[in-house]
Design a protein around this motif. Structure first.
Motif, PDB file in Angstrom:
ATOM      1  N   HIS A  88       0.829  -1.209   0.000  1.00 12.38           N
ATOM      2  CA  HIS A  88       0.000   0.000   0.000  1.00 12.38           C
ATOM      3  C   HIS A  88       0.866   1.263   0.000  1.00 12.38           C
ATOM      4  O   HIS A  88       0.709   2.135  -0.844  1.00 12.38           O
ATOM      5  N   PHE A  89       1.782   1.353   0.944  1.00 11.98           N
ATOM      6  CA  PHE A  89       2.608   2.562   1.047  1.00 11.98           C
ATOM      7  C   PHE A  89       3.611   2.667  -0.097  1.00 11.98           C
ATOM      8  O   PHE A  89       3.982   3.754  -0.504  1.00 11.98           O
ATOM      9  N   GLY A  90       4.045   1.527  -0.622  1.00 12.36           N
ATOM     10  CA  GLY A  90       4.985   1.546  -1.736  1.00 12.36           C
ATOM     11  C   GLY A  90       4.347   1.926  -3.051  1.00 12.36           C
ATOM     12  O   GLY A  90       5.011   2.451  -3.947  1.00 12.36           O
ATOM     13  N   SER A  91       3.063   1.687  -3.203  1.00 11.35           N
ATOM     14  CA  SER A  91       2.405   1.967  -4.479  1.00 11.35           C
ATOM     15  C   SER A  91       1.868   3.389  -4.567  1.00 11.35           C
ATOM     16  O   SER A  91       1.442   3.822  -5.633  1.00 11.35           O
ATOM     17  N   ALA A 120       6.960  -2.632  -4.549  1.00 12.93           N
ATOM     18  CA  ALA A 120       5.735  -1.957  -5.007  1.00 12.93           C
ATOM     19  C   ALA A 120       6.069  -0.682  -5.770  1.00 12.93           C
ATOM     20  O   ALA A 120       5.442  -0.379  -6.794  1.00 12.93           O
ATOM     21  N   LYS A 121       7.079   0.049  -5.318  1.00 18.00           N
ATOM     22  CA  LYS A 121       7.492   1.275  -6.026  1.00 18.00           C
ATOM     23  C   LYS A 121       8.033   0.926  -7.413  1.00 18.00           C
ATOM     24  O   LYS A 121       7.725   1.608  -8.392  1.00 18.00           O
ATOM     25  N   TYR A 140       4.984   0.295 -14.406  1.00 14.97           N
ATOM     26  CA  TYR A 140       3.654   0.421 -14.997  1.00 14.97           C
ATOM     27  C   TYR A 140       3.458   1.813 -15.596  1.00 14.97           C
ATOM     28  O   TYR A 140       2.910   1.958 -16.688  1.00 14.97           O
ATOM     29  N   GLU A 141       3.904   2.837 -14.878  1.00 15.23           N
ATOM     30  CA  GLU A 141       3.748   4.207 -15.363  1.00 15.23           C
ATOM     31  C   GLU A 141       4.619   4.483 -16.586  1.00 15.23           C
ATOM     32  O   GLU A 141       4.303   5.353 -17.391  1.00 15.23           O
ATOM     33  N   SER A 142       5.702   3.764 -16.736  1.00 16.94           N
ATOM     34  CA  SER A 142       6.615   4.013 -17.854  1.00 16.94           C
ATOM     35  C   SER A 142       6.285   3.184 -19.102  1.00 16.94           C
ATOM     36  O   SER A 142       6.858   3.428 -20.150  1.00 16.94           O
ATOM     37  N   THR A 143       5.387   2.227 -18.992  1.00 20.46           N
ATOM     38  CA  THR A 143       5.077   1.385 -20.152  1.00 20.46           C
ATOM     39  C   THR A 143       4.167   2.130 -21.117  1.00 20.46           C
ATOM     40  O   THR A 143       3.410   3.016 -20.736  1.00 20.46           O
TER      41      THR A 143
END
Length: 190
Positions: free
Chosen positions: A137-140, A175-176, A182-185
């Motif tokens: 949770h905190f890592g994402s 998670a980070k 995911y954000e870079s794909t």
């Protein structure tokens, strides 16, 4: 935790003191064991570091008493809800509760050792799911959202002992890394 001489975790576990009862007279050496008197008498109570205990117990110089972090009161609390117990407070300074427990189990009689090992394993299993859930949770969370949640995250981490903190940080980093990947794909529709 490994029993490696150079292991930081091992050093932290072995520096914990355990309560013992003397089985013999010790003259002029009370100050070495932190006693107020220079002479120690049979039946006297002393606290000695874990690294020294096995030798003195095996030589039948001391009787070993279960340390407070593993007494019945703690076991009852762990059985009620292991996730609500602040293991870091039991051994001080976010120490190695699991590592210390393993060392204690190594010098107990077989039946007591198996019981303590069961408590350690059950506690770890029950806390692990919540630990990884919180880490994910905190890592994402994106950077600013994670900063705003800092107090809740630090409150959670304060109750963790050292092994759990290491796992929490690994879970957070994982998670980070997944979030950044995911954000870079490229998300083109096919």
């Amino acid at each position: 935790m490994d029993n490696d001489y150079w292991s930081f975790e091992s050093c932290l576990s072995e520096q914990q003191k355990i309560p013992c009862t003397l089985k013999l007279e010790v003259g002029n050496h009370g100050n070495l064991l932190g006693a107020s008197e220079s002479d120690l008498h049979v039946g006297g109570k002393v606290s000695i570091p874990m690294w020294l205990a096995p030798t003195l117990i095996l030589n039948d110089w001391l009787d070993f008493n279960i340390p407070p972090p593993f007494m019945q009161r703690v076991k009852r609390a762990l059985n009620a809800d292991a996730r609500s117990v602040r293991l870091s407070a039991l051994v001080g300074n976010g120490g190695e509760w699991y590592g210390f427990g393993k060392l204690v189990a190594d010098i107990l009689e077989e039946s007591q050792a198996k019981e303590l090992q069961g408590v350690l394993l059950t506690t770890f299993k029950e806390r692990f799911v919540d630990l990884m859930d919180q880490a994910q949770h905190f890592g994402s969370l994106p950077g600013s959202a994670a900063d705003n949640m800092g107090d809740r995250g630090s409150d959670f981490r304060e109750g963790l002992e050292m092994t759990e903190r290491e796992l929490f940080l690994l879970g957070q980093e994982s998670a980070k890394a997944v979030r950044l990947w995911y954000e870079s794909t490229d998300r083109k529709e096919h």
